[in-house]
Write a protein that holds these residues in place. Structure first.
Motif, PDB file in Angstrom:
ATOM      1  N   ALA A   1       1.573  10.679 -11.000  1.00  0.00           N
ATOM      2  CA  ALA A   1       0.634  11.778 -11.252  1.00  0.00           C
ATOM      3  C   ALA A   1       1.381  13.090 -11.459  1.00  0.00           C
ATOM      4  CB  ALA A   1      -0.355  11.901 -10.101  1.00  0.00           C
ATOM      5  N   MET A   2       2.423  13.316 -10.667  1.00  0.00           N
ATOM      6  CA  MET A   2       3.236  14.529 -10.871  1.00  0.00           C
ATOM      7  C   MET A   2       3.935  14.476 -12.216  1.00  0.00           C
ATOM      8  SD  MET A   2       4.757  15.544  -7.091  1.00  0.00           S
ATOM      9  CE  MET A   2       6.277  14.774  -7.456  1.00  0.00           C
TER      10      MET A   2
ATOM     11  N   ARG B   1       0.835  -1.207   0.000  1.00  0.00           N
ATOM     12  CA  ARG B   1       0.000   0.000   0.000  1.00  0.00           C
ATOM     13  C   ARG B   1       0.866   1.251   0.000  1.00  0.00           C
ATOM     14  NH1 ARG B   1      -0.838   3.449   3.444  1.00  0.00           N
ATOM     15  NH2 ARG B   1       0.045   2.209   5.114  1.00  0.00           N
ATOM     16  N   ALA B   2       1.883   1.274   0.861  1.00  0.00           N
ATOM     17  CA  ALA B   2       2.753   2.456   0.945  1.00  0.00           C
ATOM     18  C   ALA B   2       3.515   2.681  -0.358  1.00  0.00           C
ATOM     19  CB  ALA B   2       3.728   2.294   2.107  1.00  0.00           C
ATOM     20  N   ALA B   3       4.016   1.605  -0.957  1.00  0.00           N
ATOM     21  CA  ALA B   3       4.755   1.746  -2.217  1.00  0.00           C
ATOM     22  C   ALA B   3       3.835   2.223  -3.333  1.00  0.00           C
ATOM     23  CB  ALA B   3       5.408   0.416  -2.592  1.00  0.00           C
ATOM     24  N   ALA B   4       2.620   1.677  -3.384  1.00  0.00           N
ATOM     25  CA  ALA B   4       1.694   2.066  -4.449  1.00  0.00           C
ATOM     26  C   ALA B   4       1.241   3.516  -4.290  1.00  0.00           C
ATOM     27  CB  ALA B   4       0.482   1.128  -4.458  1.00  0.00           C
ATOM     28  N   VAL B   5       1.022   3.968  -3.058  1.00  0.00           N
ATOM     29  CA  VAL B   5       0.633   5.366  -2.837  1.00  0.00           C
ATOM     30  C   VAL B   5       1.764   6.297  -3.277  1.00  0.00           C
ATOM     31  CG1 VAL B   5       0.216   7.087  -1.031  1.00  0.00           C
ATOM     32  CG2 VAL B   5      -1.067   4.967  -1.039  1.00  0.00           C
ATOM     33  N   THR B   6       2.981   5.966  -2.866  1.00  0.00           N
ATOM     34  CA  THR B   6       4.134   6.802  -3.232  1.00  0.00           C
ATOM     35  C   THR B   6       4.310   6.848  -4.745  1.00  0.00           C
ATOM     36  OG1 THR B   6       5.215   6.240  -1.149  1.00  0.00           O
ATOM     37  CG2 THR B   6       6.609   7.120  -2.902  1.00  0.00           C
ATOM     38  N   LEU B   7       4.240   5.687  -5.382  1.00  0.00           N
ATOM     39  CA  LEU B   7       4.400   5.657  -6.837  1.00  0.00           C
ATOM     40  C   LEU B   7       3.263   6.377  -7.549  1.00  0.00           C
ATOM     41  CD1 LEU B   7       5.723   2.041  -7.436  1.00  0.00           C
ATOM     42  CD2 LEU B   7       6.955   4.181  -7.805  1.00  0.00           C
ATOM     43  N   SER B   8       2.046   6.262  -7.037  1.00  0.00           N
ATOM     44  CA  SER B   8       0.926   6.945  -7.703  1.00  0.00           C
ATOM     45  C   SER B   8       1.102   8.456  -7.652  1.00  0.00           C
ATOM     46  CB  SER B   8      -0.408   6.539  -7.075  1.00  0.00           C
ATOM     47  OG  SER B   8      -0.570   7.106  -5.800  1.00  0.00           O
TER      48      SER B   8
ATOM     49  N   GLU C   1       1.521  15.491 -14.930  1.00  0.00           N
ATOM     50  CA  GLU C   1       1.302  16.942 -14.995  1.00  0.00           C
ATOM     51  C   GLU C   1       2.502  17.649 -15.631  1.00  0.00           C
ATOM     52  OE1 GLU C   1      -1.402  18.815 -14.359  1.00  0.00           O
ATOM     53  OE2 GLU C   1      -2.406  16.887 -14.150  1.00  0.00           O
ATOM     54  N   ILE C   2       3.697  17.219 -15.271  1.00  0.00           N
ATOM     55  CA  ILE C   2       4.898  17.819 -15.865  1.00  0.00           C
ATOM     56  C   ILE C   2       4.929  17.540 -17.359  1.00  0.00           C
ATOM     57  CG2 ILE C   2       7.417  17.682 -15.928  1.00  0.00           C
ATOM     58  CD1 ILE C   2       7.279  17.172 -12.871  1.00  0.00           C
ATOM     59  N   MET C   3       4.607  16.289 -17.734  1.00  0.00           N
ATOM     60  CA  MET C   3       4.598  15.932 -19.152  1.00  0.00           C
ATOM     61  C   MET C   3       3.585  16.774 -19.907  1.00  0.00           C
ATOM     62  SD  MET C   3       3.651  12.315 -20.948  1.00  0.00           S
ATOM     63  CE  MET C   3       5.208  11.511 -20.688  1.00  0.00           C
ATOM     64  N   LYS C   4       2.413  16.973 -19.333  1.00  0.00           N
ATOM     65  CA  LYS C   4       1.380  17.766 -19.988  1.00  0.00           C
ATOM     66  C   LYS C   4       1.855  19.203 -20.190  1.00  0.00           C
ATOM     67  CE  LYS C   4      -2.404  17.944 -17.712  1.00  0.00           C
ATOM     68  NZ  LYS C   4      -3.721  17.974 -17.087  1.00  0.00           N
TER      69      LYS C   4
END
Length: 180
Positions: free
Chosen positions: A97-98, A86-93, A101-104
Motif C-alpha cells: 500500500a505504501m 497472517r503476520a506476513a500478509a499484514v506486513t506485506l499489505s 502511494e509512492i508510485m502514484k
C-alpha cells in the motif's frame, strides 16, 4: 605567451562550468509543469542479506523466511502457521500500500503528453490502483488466515478438547494435616 594548464587549456581564461545552468534548467522544467503539485517523496531502502544457508537443501529459500514449514500434525502447528501467514500478509499489505502511494506520487509528476489538465494524475491513479488492489488482496489473505484458524478450532473442537483433557497434569495430592 599564455600558459596552459595540465588539460591543455588556457590558464588565463576563466573555466566554464558545464553544470552552471543545470539548476536553471531543472527550475524551468518544474516551473513548466504549471499548477501541478508534486509532493516530496522520501524513499528509504533497508537491505538485509542473509548469508547463512539452511540445511534444507534446494527447497524454497525465500518463502522459508516468511512462513514456517507447512506441518499440520498438531493444533499448535496449525495455529503457528496461520499466525505466521497472517503476520506476513499484514506486513506485506502495508508495504505494498505504501508502494502504491509512492508510485502514484511519482507518476503524477510526469507531464501528460497531450497536455490535459490533471491527465498525469489520472494516469498515475490508474496504474497505482492495480498495486492498491494487490495490497487489498494481501489484507484479505491475512483475514482469511485468521479465519482459517478459527474455523479449524470450531470444526475440530471435539478432538482438541479430548486431547486437551488428557494432557492436563494430575492434581497433586493434598496434604491432610489432621491425619497423624
Amino acid at each position: 605567451m599564455a600558459s596552459t594548464n595540465s588539460r591543455g587549456g588556457n590558464a588565463n581564461v576563466p573555466k566554464s562550468n558545464k553544470f552552471a545552468n543545470v539548476g536553471a534548467a531543472a527550475g524551468g522544467f518544474v516551473g513548466g509543469l504549471g499548477s501541478s503539485f508534486a509532493p516530496p517523496v522520501n524513499v528509504t531502502i533497508n537491505r538485509t542479506t542473509n548469508n547463512h544457508r539452511g540445511s534444507s537443501g534446494g527447497s524454497r529459500p525465500h518463502a522459508e523466511a516468511l512462513l514456517p514449514e507447512p506441518d499440520f500434525s498438531s493444533p499448535a502447528l496449525v495455529r503457528m502457521y496461520c499466525n505466521a501467514l497472517r503476520a506476513a500478509a499484514v506486513t506485506l499489505s502495508i508495504e505494498v500500500a505504501m508502494g502504491a502511494e509512492i508510485m502514484k506520487g511519482v507518476l503524477a509528476a510526469v507531464p501528460d503528453p497531450e497536455g490535459r489538465a490533471f491527465g498525469s494524475r489520472i494516469r498515475a491513479q490508474k496504474v497505482a490502483r492495480k498495486m492498491q488492489r494487490a495490497a487489498d488482496a494481501l489484507r484479505d489473505a491475512a483475514k482469511n488466515a485468521a479465519a482459517c484458524h478459527s474455523t479449524f478450532q470450531q470444526e475440530f473442537e471435539e478432538e482438541i478438547n479430548r486431547v486437551r483433557h488428557r494432557a492436563r497434569r494430575p492434581q497433586q495430592p493434598v496434604m491432610n494435616w489432621a491425619q497423624q
